[in-house]
Design an enzyme around this catalytic site. Structure first.
Site, PDB file in Angstrom:
ATOM      1  N   ASP A  50       0.793  -1.229   0.000  1.00 22.01           N
ATOM      2  CA  ASP A  50       0.000   0.000   0.000  1.00 22.01           C
ATOM      3  C   ASP A  50       0.831   1.288   0.000  1.00 22.01           C
ATOM      4  O   ASP A  50       0.306   2.366   0.259  1.00 22.01           O
ATOM      5  CB  ASP A  50      -0.997   0.009   1.159  1.00 22.01           C
ATOM      6  CG  ASP A  50      -0.334  -0.224   2.515  1.00 22.01           C
ATOM      7  OD1 ASP A  50       0.846   0.123   2.688  1.00 22.01           O
ATOM      8  OD2 ASP A  50      -1.018  -0.768   3.410  1.00 22.01           O
ATOM      9  N   ARG A  65       1.089   6.898   0.049  1.00 17.96           N
ATOM     10  CA  ARG A  65       0.331   5.885   0.809  1.00 17.96           C
ATOM     11  C   ARG A  65      -1.068   5.851   0.220  1.00 17.96           C
ATOM     12  O   ARG A  65      -1.724   6.876   0.107  1.00 17.96           O
ATOM     13  CB  ARG A  65       0.303   6.282   2.282  1.00 17.96           C
ATOM     14  CG  ARG A  65      -0.550   5.390   3.181  1.00 17.96           C
ATOM     15  CD  ARG A  65       0.043   4.003   3.287  1.00 17.96           C
ATOM     16  NE  ARG A  65      -0.604   3.208   4.302  1.00 17.96           N
ATOM     17  CZ  ARG A  65      -1.791   2.622   4.173  1.00 17.96           C
ATOM     18  NH1 ARG A  65      -2.488   2.767   3.070  1.00 17.96           N
ATOM     19  NH2 ARG A  65      -2.276   1.899   5.155  1.00 17.96           N
ATOM     20  N   ASP A  70      -5.394  -1.134   3.640  1.00 15.01           N
ATOM     21  CA  ASP A  70      -4.281  -1.494   4.513  1.00 15.01           C
ATOM     22  C   ASP A  70      -3.888  -2.924   4.174  1.00 15.01           C
ATOM     23  O   ASP A  70      -4.684  -3.853   4.348  1.00 15.01           O
ATOM     24  CB  ASP A  70      -4.705  -1.386   5.978  1.00 15.01           C
ATOM     25  CG  ASP A  70      -3.546  -1.628   6.931  1.00 15.01           C
ATOM     26  OD1 ASP A  70      -2.412  -1.233   6.618  1.00 15.01           O
ATOM     27  OD2 ASP A  70      -3.782  -2.219   8.000  1.00 15.01           O
ATOM     28  N   THR A  71      -2.679  -3.089   3.649  1.00 17.17           N
ATOM     29  CA  THR A  71      -2.196  -4.423   3.293  1.00 17.17           C
ATOM     30  C   THR A  71      -1.373  -4.984   4.446  1.00 17.17           C
ATOM     31  O   THR A  71      -0.845  -4.233   5.266  1.00 17.17           O
ATOM     32  CB  THR A  71      -1.335  -4.391   2.008  1.00 17.17           C
ATOM     33  OG1 THR A  71      -0.191  -3.557   2.228  1.00 17.17           O
ATOM     34  CG2 THR A  71      -2.134  -3.880   0.820  1.00 17.17           C
ATOM     35  N   GLU A  73       1.665  -6.250   6.612  1.00 15.99           N
ATOM     36  CA  GLU A  73       3.010  -5.666   6.697  1.00 15.99           C
ATOM     37  C   GLU A  73       4.088  -6.587   6.114  1.00 15.99           C
ATOM     38  O   GLU A  73       4.037  -7.801   6.272  1.00 15.99           O
ATOM     39  CB  GLU A  73       3.356  -5.350   8.156  1.00 15.99           C
ATOM     40  CG  GLU A  73       2.457  -4.326   8.810  1.00 15.99           C
ATOM     41  CD  GLU A  73       2.493  -2.951   8.169  1.00 15.99           C
ATOM     42  OE1 GLU A  73       3.467  -2.621   7.473  1.00 15.99           O
ATOM     43  OE2 GLU A  73       1.527  -2.202   8.360  1.00 15.99           O
ATOM     44  N   ARG A 115       3.823  11.517   4.176  1.00 12.50           N
ATOM     45  CA  ARG A 115       3.533  10.790   2.942  1.00 12.50           C
ATOM     46  C   ARG A 115       2.350  11.438   2.224  1.00 12.50           C
ATOM     47  O   ARG A 115       1.416  11.918   2.862  1.00 12.50           O
ATOM     48  CB  ARG A 115       3.181   9.330   3.243  1.00 12.50           C
ATOM     49  CG  ARG A 115       4.277   8.547   3.912  1.00 12.50           C
ATOM     50  CD  ARG A 115       3.833   7.148   4.262  1.00 12.50           C
ATOM     51  NE  ARG A 115       2.723   7.177   5.224  1.00 12.50           N
ATOM     52  CZ  ARG A 115       2.256   6.108   5.857  1.00 12.50           C
ATOM     53  NH1 ARG A 115       2.779   4.912   5.621  1.00 12.50           N
ATOM     54  NH2 ARG A 115       1.269   6.198   6.716  1.00 12.50           N
TER      55      ARG A 115
END
Length: 169
Positions: A50, A65, A70-71, A73, A115
């Site tokens: 992501d 971002r 939300d992928t 980690e 970001r």
């Protein structure tokens, strides 16, 4: 027709009209960052599922971002690689590396880490939705950035129904 029914009809018409304008980026919602909603960049590198690094001639590289997803980690310090993190990262690398993308911003353009926050368009497809639809990301939103919440959550529901990747049982 009684007064209560008239009020309900007027309210429903207003919801339909404003909803249509919102989805088609016309009317009162059209100007949310519209001067910035067409920036094209080349994806230089994928950090993880992501987060990407983009470049544009004459500008410094930008860390982006993806909004609304939300992928798992893969590169977070002191955190083990999570299940399907590598698959999410590989999917993003496969589809975005060296590609020209359009960044679309929401109400806040940057996060507290500096970001850039964006919806990433690959041609006519929003990559944020693609990740959720593949079951490689969870829908996750931080106010006030929620312009495409319904689309991304719907993509997640499709992946959950199909039990794809992070949603497999």
């Amino acid at each position: 027709m009684n007064k209560k029914l008239s009020i309900i009809i007027v309210a429903l018409v207003a919801i339909v009209v404003f909803g249509f304008q919102y989805l088609n980026h016309t009317g009162p919602f059209a100007d949310i960052n519209s001067e910035q909603n067409g920036d094209t960049y080349t994806v230089k590198r994928v950090v993880d599922g992501d987060t990407i690094i983009v470049s544009k001639a004459g500008k410094e590289d930008e860390r982006v971002r993806l909004i609304g997803v939300d992928t798992p980690e893969t590169v977070k310090p002191n955190t083990p690689v999570q299940p399907y993190g590598k698959e999410a990262s590989d999917f993003t690398k496969k589809h975005l590396t060296n590609q020209t993308v359009r960044l679309e911003y929401d109400r806040e353009k940057t996060d507290r880490y500096g970001r850039t926050l964006a919806y990433v368009w690959l041609g006519d497809d929003m990559f944020n939705v693609m990740l959720a639809k593949e079951g490689l990301a969870r829908a996750k939103f931080y106010a006030p950035n929620d312009k495409y919440r319904i689309l991304i959550e719907q993509a997640q529901k499709e992946a959950q129904k199909k039990q794809l990747n992070i949603w497999e049982r």
